[in-house]
Design a protein around this motif. Structure first.
Motif, PDB file in Angstrom:
ATOM      1  N   LEU A 148       0.809  -1.217   0.000  1.00 13.11           N
ATOM      2  CA  LEU A 148       0.000   0.000   0.000  1.00 13.11           C
ATOM      3  C   LEU A 148       0.843   1.268   0.000  1.00 13.11           C
ATOM      4  CD1 LEU A 148      -2.802   1.252   0.044  1.00 13.11           C
ATOM      5  CD2 LEU A 148      -2.818   1.036   2.535  1.00 13.11           C
ATOM      6  N   SER A 149       1.860   1.317   0.848  1.00 13.77           N
ATOM      7  CA  SER A 149       2.678   2.528   0.961  1.00 13.77           C
ATOM      8  C   SER A 149       3.344   2.874  -0.366  1.00 13.77           C
ATOM      9  CB  SER A 149       3.733   2.337   2.054  1.00 13.77           C
ATOM     10  OG  SER A 149       4.528   3.493   2.172  1.00 13.77           O
ATOM     11  N   GLU A 150       3.926   1.876  -1.036  1.00 18.82           N
ATOM     12  CA  GLU A 150       4.584   2.121  -2.325  1.00 18.82           C
ATOM     13  C   GLU A 150       3.574   2.541  -3.389  1.00 18.82           C
ATOM     14  OE1 GLU A 150       7.850   2.230  -3.139  1.00 18.82           O
ATOM     15  OE2 GLU A 150       8.064   2.110  -0.960  1.00 18.82           O
ATOM     16  N   LEU A 151       2.401   1.931  -3.359  1.00 17.05           N
ATOM     17  CA  LEU A 151       1.360   2.259  -4.325  1.00 17.05           C
ATOM     18  C   LEU A 151       0.879   3.692  -4.133  1.00 17.05           C
ATOM     19  CD1 LEU A 151      -0.397   1.336  -6.645  1.00 17.05           C
ATOM     20  CD2 LEU A 151      -1.946   0.265  -4.987  1.00 17.05           C
ATOM     21  N   VAL A 152       0.766   4.128  -2.882  1.00 18.06           N
ATOM     22  CA  VAL A 152       0.346   5.504  -2.588  1.00 18.06           C
ATOM     23  C   VAL A 152       1.379   6.501  -3.112  1.00 18.06           C
ATOM     24  CG1 VAL A 152      -0.031   7.166  -0.718  1.00 18.06           C
ATOM     25  CG2 VAL A 152      -1.100   4.919  -0.626  1.00 18.06           C
ATOM     26  N   LYS A 153       2.654   6.216  -2.889  1.00 14.98           N
ATOM     27  CA  LYS A 153       3.708   7.108  -3.392  1.00 14.98           C
ATOM     28  C   LYS A 153       3.654   7.191  -4.920  1.00 14.98           C
ATOM     29  CE  LYS A 153       7.119   5.225  -0.960  1.00 14.98           C
ATOM     30  NZ  LYS A 153       8.519   4.976  -0.557  1.00 14.98           N
ATOM     31  N   TYR A 154       3.425   6.050  -5.550  1.00 16.18           N
ATOM     32  CA  TYR A 154       3.323   6.022  -7.008  1.00 16.18           C
ATOM     33  C   TYR A 154       2.134   6.853  -7.484  1.00 16.18           C
ATOM     34  CZ  TYR A 154       2.492   4.121 -11.688  1.00 16.18           C
ATOM     35  OH  TYR A 154       2.264   3.983 -13.032  1.00 16.18           O
ATOM     36  N   ALA A 155       0.984   6.685  -6.818  1.00 15.72           N
ATOM     37  CA  ALA A 155      -0.225   7.419  -7.205  1.00 15.72           C
ATOM     38  C   ALA A 155      -0.042   8.915  -7.028  1.00 15.72           C
ATOM     39  CB  ALA A 155      -1.417   6.920  -6.383  1.00 15.72           C
ATOM     40  N   PHE A 156       0.549   9.309  -5.900  1.00 14.57           N
ATOM     41  CA  PHE A 156       0.674  10.735  -5.622  1.00 14.57           C
ATOM     42  C   PHE A 156       1.712  11.426  -6.489  1.00 14.57           C
ATOM     43  CE2 PHE A 156      -2.169  10.141  -2.234  1.00 14.57           C
ATOM     44  CZ  PHE A 156      -2.571  11.389  -1.807  1.00 14.57           C
ATOM     45  N   SER A 157       2.589  10.644  -7.094  1.00 18.65           N
ATOM     46  CA  SER A 157       3.576  11.265  -7.979  1.00 18.65           C
ATOM     47  C   SER A 157       2.887  11.971  -9.148  1.00 18.65           C
ATOM     48  CB  SER A 157       4.557  10.211  -8.506  1.00 18.65           C
ATOM     49  OG  SER A 157       3.892   9.285  -9.355  1.00 18.65           O
ATOM     50  N   PHE A 158       1.723  11.466  -9.578  1.00 16.56           N
ATOM     51  CA  PHE A 158       0.989  12.111 -10.663  1.00 16.56           C
ATOM     52  C   PHE A 158       0.422  13.461 -10.225  1.00 16.56           C
ATOM     53  CE2 PHE A 158       0.361   7.506 -11.768  1.00 16.56           C
ATOM     54  CZ  PHE A 158       1.253   7.517 -12.820  1.00 16.56           C
ATOM     55  N   LEU A 159      -0.108  13.500  -9.000  1.00 19.98           N
ATOM     56  CA  LEU A 159      -0.643  14.763  -8.490  1.00 19.98           C
ATOM     57  C   LEU A 159       0.480  15.766  -8.261  1.00 19.98           C
ATOM     58  CD1 LEU A 159      -3.302  13.577  -5.873  1.00 19.98           C
ATOM     59  CD2 LEU A 159      -3.731  14.507  -8.141  1.00 19.98           C
ATOM     60  N   GLN A 160       1.606  15.275  -7.784  1.00 24.35           N
ATOM     61  CA  GLN A 160       2.725  16.168  -7.478  1.00 24.35           C
ATOM     62  C   GLN A 160       3.259  16.859  -8.716  1.00 24.35           C
ATOM     63  OE1 GLN A 160       5.132  13.202  -5.762  1.00 24.35           O
ATOM     64  NE2 GLN A 160       4.500  13.616  -3.680  1.00 24.35           N
ATOM     65  N   ASN A 161       3.336  16.108  -9.804  1.00 26.07           N
ATOM     66  CA  ASN A 161       3.870  16.698 -11.026  1.00 26.07           C
ATOM     67  C   ASN A 161       3.035  17.873 -11.500  1.00 26.07           C
ATOM     68  OD1 ASN A 161       5.968  14.885 -11.117  1.00 26.07           O
ATOM     69  ND2 ASN A 161       4.882  13.432 -12.436  1.00 26.07           N
ATOM     70  N   GLU A 162       1.756  17.865 -11.161  1.00 25.83           N
ATOM     71  CA  GLU A 162       0.877  18.962 -11.558  1.00 25.83           C
ATOM     72  C   GLU A 162       0.855  20.073 -10.516  1.00 25.83           C
ATOM     73  OE1 GLU A 162      -2.845  17.052 -12.267  1.00 25.83           O
ATOM     74  OE2 GLU A 162      -1.967  15.644 -13.676  1.00 25.83           O
ATOM     75  N   ALA A 163       1.114  19.729  -9.246  1.00 23.38           N
ATOM     76  CA  ALA A 163       0.980  20.715  -8.169  1.00 23.38           C
ATOM     77  C   ALA A 163       2.300  21.331  -7.736  1.00 23.38           C
ATOM     78  CB  ALA A 163       0.323  20.050  -6.957  1.00 23.38           C
ATOM     79  N   ARG A 164       3.425  20.687  -8.027  1.00 21.61           N
ATOM     80  CA  ARG A 164       4.711  21.102  -7.467  1.00 21.61           C
ATOM     81  C   ARG A 164       5.340  22.238  -8.268  1.00 21.61           C
ATOM     82  NH1 ARG A 164       8.080  16.096  -7.123  1.00 21.61           N
ATOM     83  NH2 ARG A 164       7.011  15.714  -5.149  1.00 21.61           N
ATOM     84  N   PRO A 165       5.758  23.341  -7.619  1.00 21.20           N
ATOM     85  CA  PRO A 165       6.462  24.425  -8.315  1.00 21.20           C
ATOM     86  C   PRO A 165       7.765  23.922  -8.934  1.00 21.20           C
ATOM     87  CG  PRO A 165       5.710  25.142  -6.157  1.00 21.20           C
ATOM     88  CD  PRO A 165       5.506  23.660  -6.204  1.00 21.20           C
ATOM     89  N   ILE A 166       8.229  24.618  -9.961  1.00 16.36           N
ATOM     90  CA  ILE A 166       9.365  24.106 -10.734  1.00 16.36           C
ATOM     91  C   ILE A 166      10.659  24.037  -9.923  1.00 16.36           C
ATOM     92  CG2 ILE A 166       8.491  24.640 -13.027  1.00 16.36           C
ATOM     93  CD1 ILE A 166      10.038  27.246 -12.968  1.00 16.36           C
ATOM     94  N   SER A 167      10.865  24.956  -8.994  1.00 18.54           N
ATOM     95  CA  SER A 167      12.103  24.908  -8.202  1.00 18.54           C
ATOM     96  C   SER A 167      12.089  23.724  -7.238  1.00 18.54           C
ATOM     97  CB  SER A 167      12.310  26.214  -7.424  1.00 18.54           C
ATOM     98  OG  SER A 167      11.295  26.396  -6.455  1.00 18.54           O
ATOM     99  N   ILE A 168      10.913  23.379  -6.727  1.00 20.60           N
ATOM    100  CA  ILE A 168      10.805  22.223  -5.826  1.00 20.60           C
ATOM    101  C   ILE A 168      10.955  20.932  -6.632  1.00 20.60           C
ATOM    102  CG2 ILE A 168       9.272  20.989  -4.237  1.00 20.60           C
ATOM    103  CD1 ILE A 168       8.218  23.680  -3.312  1.00 20.60           C
ATOM    104  N   GLN A 169      10.425  20.930  -7.850  1.00 20.91           N
ATOM    105  CA  GLN A 169      10.645  19.775  -8.719  1.00 20.91           C
ATOM    106  C   GLN A 169      12.128  19.621  -9.032  1.00 20.91           C
ATOM    107  OE1 GLN A 169       8.285  17.446  -9.737  1.00 20.91           O
ATOM    108  NE2 GLN A 169      10.172  16.392 -10.317  1.00 20.91           N
ATOM    109  N   TYR A 170      12.817  20.752  -9.197  1.00 20.94           N
ATOM    110  CA  TYR A 170      14.267  20.720  -9.446  1.00 20.94           C
ATOM    111  C   TYR A 170      14.995  20.061  -8.272  1.00 20.94           C
ATOM    112  CZ  TYR A 170      19.039  22.267 -10.324  1.00 20.94           C
ATOM    113  OH  TYR A 170      20.405  22.291 -10.519  1.00 20.94           O
ATOM    114  N   ILE A 171      14.563  20.357  -7.046  1.00 20.67           N
ATOM    115  CA  ILE A 171      15.164  19.730  -5.867  1.00 20.67           C
ATOM    116  C   ILE A 171      14.978  18.218  -5.917  1.00 20.67           C
ATOM    117  CG2 ILE A 171      14.979  19.494  -3.350  1.00 20.67           C
ATOM    118  CD1 ILE A 171      14.261  22.466  -3.231  1.00 20.67           C
TER     119      ILE A 171
END
Length: 273
Positions: A148-171
């Protein structure tokens, strides 16, 4: 006779209500500490509350009315909704319904999820998310829920790519390298002092602390999922010496990296029995 029957059912109802209330209390207690994935149905009665964990709601059947300070919507079978922690919301349903709900405790949320968990999100349930919903549903039916934990991280990666500012994505893309505040500020076209203030509002911490915590979470993944040496893991997350990683773990986990690996694997063995 009828009076006695009435009294019997009244007493029985009282004990059932007490038992259900106790279950709710235990469930809330567990939710504050554990990742929880399960199916739920909702009634016509309107409830208003908030909770300390984030909640991802994926419709399986029917619709759910949700109202927050920022949204007032009918969540249907073509959309998903993410509620951040401590977000007051009202909800009810006037139709036959079934929802897959994921409760993500704040204290257990990895740095990988932190940006996303701070804002409400109403997204289209596309084919990608329908596949993720299917996998989450299968995991909800699995009594061990090991993936479950790994699946949640995988799922949230899609939301993050849309919500995360570019400098934080750079980090996230370059955490293993030396990253300067000047570079991050330039990516957002901010001066340094404003960038640090902006970053703090976005994440609740300074850029340096954020980078440290990201290194820590990545190191945890290597410790849990691989048999790599502590030195190799230190270098993979950007430290030349393993003593630097050890100091990071002692500061945040009160354990050395090797002790953390041992403790986690011992816990995994116990839960698999």
């Amino acid at each position: 006779m009828y009076k006695r029957l009435f009294s019997y059912f009244k007493i029985k109802k009282h004990f059932i209500d007490r038992r259900n209330n106790k279950r709710d209390w235990v469930r809330k207690k567990m939710q504050s500490k554990n990742l929880l994935c399960e199916t739920r149905t909702y009634t016509e009665k309107i409830y208003t509350h908030n909770h300390c964990y984030s909640q991802l709601i994926l419709p399986l059947q029917g619709s759910l009315f949700i109202k927050t300070d920022n949204h007032e919507l009918r969540l249907d079978e073509n959309h998903l909704f993410l509620l951040p922690p401590k977000c007051y919301h009202s909800f009810n349903s006037d139709s036959t319904n079934n929802f897959l709900v994921l409760d993500i405790p704040r204290e257990n949320s990895l740095i990988l999820l932190e940006d996303t968990l701070k804002c409400e999100m109403h997204q289209v349930l596309d084919d990608r998310w329908k596949a993720i919903r299917y996998l989450l549903l299968e995991e909800a039916r699995n009594p061990n829920k090991r993936g479950l934990s790994e699946l949640v991280k995988y799922a949230f990666s899609f939301l993050q790519n849309e919500a995360r500012p570019i400098s934080i994505q750079y980090i996230h893309d370059n955490f293993q390298k030396q990253i300067s505040i000047d570079k991050l500020a330039a990516i957002e076209n901010f001066n340094i002092s404003y960038y640090v203030e902006w970053f703090n509002k976005k994440t609740g911490m300074t850029p340096n602390v954020y980078i440290q915590k990201l290194k820590l979470e990545k190191a945890k993944e290597y410790l849990i999922d691989t048999d790599l040496s502590i030195l190799m893991i230190s270098q993979l997350v950007g430290y030349e010496q393993q003593s630097s990683l050890a100091r990071l773990f002692i500061k945040h986990q009160e354990l050395s990296p090797s002790a953390y690996r041992k403790k986690y694997r011992e816990m995994a063995k116990k839960t698999s029995i």
